[in-house]
Enzyme design. Sequence first.
Site, PDB file in Angstrom:
ATOM      1  CB  SER A  58      -0.888   0.003   1.241  1.00 34.19           C
ATOM      2  OG  SER A  58      -0.062   0.091   2.374  1.00 34.19           O
ATOM      3  CE  LYS A  59      -1.962   6.961  -1.006  1.00 32.01           C
ATOM      4  NZ  LYS A  59      -2.687   8.225  -1.079  1.00 32.01           N
TER       5      LYS A  59
END
Length: 480
Positions: A262-263
């Site tokens: 994820s980011k």
Amino acid sequence: MIVNLDLDKKINVRTRVAPSPTGYPHIGTVYQSLFDYAFAKKNSGQFIVRIEDTDRKRFVEGAEEKIYEALDWFNLEEDESPRKDGLYGPYRQSERLGIYKKYAEELVGKGNAYYCFCLPQRLEEVRKIQQAEKKPLMYDKCCRNSSLLEAKKKVEQGESYTIRLKVPENQKIIVKDEIRGEIEFESNLIDDQVLIKSDGFPTYHLAVVVDDHLMEITHLVRAEEWISSSPKHILLYDFFGWEKPLFFHTADLRNPDKSKLSKRHGHTNVAWYQEEGYLPEAILNYLAHLGWSHPKEEEVFSLEEFIELFELKDLSPVGPIFDFDKLNWMNGIYIRQLTVKELSKRLKEYNHNLLKHPIEKNKDYEDEDIFERIVILSQSRISTLKDFFTLAQVFFENPKYILEDDKRSVAKALITQLKEIKDWNKDNIFLVFKNIMQDYKIRMPVLYGIVTGQEKGLPLPETLEILGKEETVKCLKSLV
Ligand code: GLU
């Protein structure tokens, strides 16, 4: 067209990727697109890009263009999209609002959906109570059994409403996933999903089903996070009486600690891969290798070979670990496979677009020959395009380090002896190094540090040969 979705029968294959323009292009979108693209090409079908821009709160201006730029960079050319019209358009959901409304109303007419007039404040109160009672957070179905006639009157009077799916009670809903098999859901645990929001926009759930049907998508590849939404979609297909596409939910890419890529964890932005100097074909190979196993367990294979061998049903149901060391290794292999000319071209483009390094420190580097000599020296020693500009820094930047006194005297002696070289080549340069190392009782890493400011890098005699006598002496003089 009537499509027969039996896996073995010949059909006109149509796949799609359906990104939402909510930010930068995600590596997961590339992962999905690769499988969509490869499977469509393999079957002489079509790969479609549909822009799902119905969530106006998350809409980001310019994000759609970035999606195309990413697809272009990877050379995953679509057959139909908002920028490439076809027979099934428009391909941007915000331009299809009338279509969704019509289908939602059809469901209301059939008794499979209903108008809901509950205001956000009420829904929030219901949610709070459910939370306190530790019950599943679901709409309490307050409007589900109201009279349709009354509801229509309110709609005509301009009252704000949503349209909700009437999920049947006490049923088992089976989602057939071609990678994982059948997954069973209890209908009582499924919310009466909003299909049309009060702003007139559809939710993802209605729009995705309507569009996949109208666009005649035959094989639907999407991330595993959508499995839990699938029973709602199955209900919609059944209520409309439509044939379902085959569903393939790909396993999420994971970090080494098994958390979802994820980011915050790991690198999800396609731009990051560009900036780091990865080659698009190496990334595609790596992504293909993550989700699918080559029958001969090969790790490095071309896109053409992948297209030939790939079957969607062979995608792995287990979330692969995204290993950056492995990606670097693979990128290095692709770099070595390039011709010197091609690698030089890509390095210059990379520098021009991203690094903006002042390559023209010495005008000669614009000279193909000299640049290619630096590339030949570096090609086997770099994993990314960015590595090149670190490794070969001495060619592009003036020294930024300061020498201590004892090292400065070594540099002075070097200048004197190097200046005396008549025939400037690596062997003669090496002889000078040998002398200096003997005279000053120093070893190569120390000498390397004096000349380049780095501990190691490209072979030094070869480097100085390319750098030229004049430039070498000039650099050393700036240090003493
Ligand atoms: N718009 C969804 C997303 O961006 C796509 C889901 C799907 O492929 O059905 O995640």
